[in-house]
Design an enzyme around this catalytic site. Sequence first.
Site, PDB file in Angstrom:
ATOM      1  N   SER A 107      -9.651   1.177   3.096  1.00  0.00           N
ATOM      2  CA  SER A 107      -9.002   2.056   2.217  1.00  0.00           C
ATOM      3  C   SER A 107      -8.030   1.378   1.449  1.00  0.00           C
ATOM      4  O   SER A 107      -7.432   2.295   0.234  1.00  0.00           O
ATOM      5  CB  SER A 107      -8.024   3.329   2.981  1.00  0.00           C
ATOM      6  OG  SER A 107      -8.017   2.252   3.793  1.00  0.00           O
TER       7      SER A 107
ATOM      8  N   LYS B 158       1.115  -1.128   0.129  1.00  0.00           N
ATOM      9  CA  LYS B 158       0.195  -0.248  -0.040  1.00  0.00           C
ATOM     10  C   LYS B 158       0.229   1.274   0.184  1.00  0.00           C
ATOM     11  O   LYS B 158       1.734   1.123  -0.029  1.00  0.00           O
ATOM     12  CB  LYS B 158      -0.282  -0.035   1.734  1.00  0.00           C
ATOM     13  CG  LYS B 158      -2.083   1.304   1.582  1.00  0.00           C
ATOM     14  CD  LYS B 158      -2.662   0.788   2.396  1.00  0.00           C
ATOM     15  CE  LYS B 158      -3.859   1.462   3.216  1.00  0.00           C
ATOM     16  NZ  LYS B 158      -4.855   1.209   3.931  1.00  0.00           N
TER      17      LYS B 158
ATOM     18  N   SER C 285      -9.560  -1.425   6.824  1.00  0.00           N
ATOM     19  CA  SER C 285      -9.022  -0.731   5.611  1.00  0.00           C
ATOM     20  C   SER C 285      -8.399  -2.493   4.736  1.00  0.00           C
ATOM     21  O   SER C 285      -7.890  -1.703   3.414  1.00  0.00           O
ATOM     22  CB  SER C 285      -8.770  -0.224   5.362  1.00  0.00           C
ATOM     23  OG  SER C 285      -9.315   1.256   5.907  1.00  0.00           O
TER      24      SER C 285
END
Lengths: 532, 106
Positions: A171, A96, A195
């Site tokens: 997310s 990420k 997330s």
Amino acid sequence: MSPMTPDAADALTELHAHDMAGALRAGIVSARELAAAHLARTHRTDQGLHAWLSIDDERALAEADAADARLSAARAAGPDALAALHPMHGVPVALKDLVSIRGGQATAGSRILEGYIAPYDAHITERLRAAGAVILGKTNMDEFAMGSSTEHSAYGPTANPWDLGRVPGGSSGGSAAAVAAFQTPVSIGTDTGGSIRQPASMCGVTGMRPTYGRVSRYGIVAFASSLDQVGPFGRDARDAAALLHAVAGRDERDSTSAPIAVPDDLISLPAGDDEAAGWLRGKRFGIPAEYFPAGMDAGVDARIREAIAALEAAGAVVEPVSLPHTEYALAAYYIVAPAEASSNLARYDGVRFGHSIRGGSDYLSNYLATRGGGFGPEVKRRIMLGTYALSAGYYDAFYLKALKVRTLIKRDFDLLWEQGFDALVAPTAPSVAFKFGAKTADPVEMYLADACTLPVNMAGLPGITTPCGLSDGLPVGLQFIGAPWSEAALFRAARAYEGVTAGAEWRSMRPHDLAALEDPAVPTPAERAARH
Amino acid sequence: MVFPYHRGMATLTRADVEHVAHLARLGLAEHELTELEGQLNHILEQYAKLAELDTDDIPPTAQVIDLETILRDDVVRPSLDPAAVLANAPERDGDFFVVPAILGGD
């Protein structure tokens, strides 16, 4: 080795990481071939997915060559040396874009970090390098991990490979979508309110949020420091568990990382479906009624109940339980998380790094312009909420109240662990993946997408999601929630569920829109989202 | 709709929103302030739910794991490379960040 045909290279991308590990050790495939195959597929298919914010072919291939050199040396040294290599050795991984890689970008999905070059490696980056994993690049995310759809990325949304008109969740939507679309076998995300688990659920992959303190956050852009944890995505439990094993453990540079041994069970989950399923016999699972509210998505409800029945049929003991303060968790979370975020994000002042607007009449005007122009709408909302909740006269009414409610939420869970439950079983998300734009008009609608995941963060617990079928053709995730430090048991539960359902028809289904991603004229997710 | 909304009294005025934006050092446009006034009040309505709970005798939980503060050994070790750190500076003077003046003025 001779160059591979495109079809043979693509076949490599559809292997599980544990199969890659075996092929690497047997000398059937090289780390370079694995990296090249994934890079080729990613470059070819990411226009319509936009799971990635950066791909570094040169670095990835260099890391792959280094992994191959270590493999050769180990093979020459004998079976013990080969066995000592980590299961992630030579396996591609995506991070990420809030994890630091020295010399690389770390935007956290925000314009305010555009152009920032990380001067050091995150702890988990060091650990992945030590394990011999090959980092392909960085994945898209909601800005500063604030969101449940990846639509809040400053660099445009990511699509869901099961339906390119829908969000992948968030997310960590880029990390989830990339694994689902065979661009990488495993990836890293962070989970502050769901997330990792919520996008894993919506993309039909496995994702775990570990216990608070299990993985060091050193070198990872902070959102809400009492809630943030790093965790893995994979296309099955074994792959995700091996990735967690590679990155978990004490790091003195993150004082909240716990000096608790990382269980080797994470890299020895059973390969056989029957053996895996056998673990369920006599295990005790609680089913919290509050996670099945009236009016929840009927298809999700049906899939979860079928999954619970399958666990029971395999010998697990299933009992209804109550977590009575669940209905207060959302409000408490949306005080605690923004409060911590408003404090953490005060560092973005345009003085030492990142977006900077200067030349105003005084220092204050520089701050206002830098922050006003650098942050996107959702981040501004959270900073405003958090600043308000912490401001003079409101601290007791909001922040302190939320911390007290947090105690009640945690006690609900503690009582069940004292009663000896092995895990709780619940839906991961109240719905399947929704369409672009469906929840962007009303922030509270978006916040509700995390209703089944955020209580776990408030209590600091580990939680895992594993695919349990489809509703309206879209993936549904089954969540297991465990006591602190019970990650190995949660992975065993997820692996057992895989074993129980190994023959199910939905297990052989691939994301519907993989073929559409091959079309060079496929619209980007931003173009699709603009139509809504 | 799975989890119901909770309607309550709006609590933030436009002046409150401007004050909080100032505290947060966020320069916001007129349309952002207007939008935030509505949205923040809508979110604050959800917070009203917490008032149902009597928490007078409940201690707050700021962090969730039973860890004592662990101190590392006090030994000298390399710090970050100054060149790499300063390379991110929007404005620098040699090995220093140029910081906007916060004292004095004209």
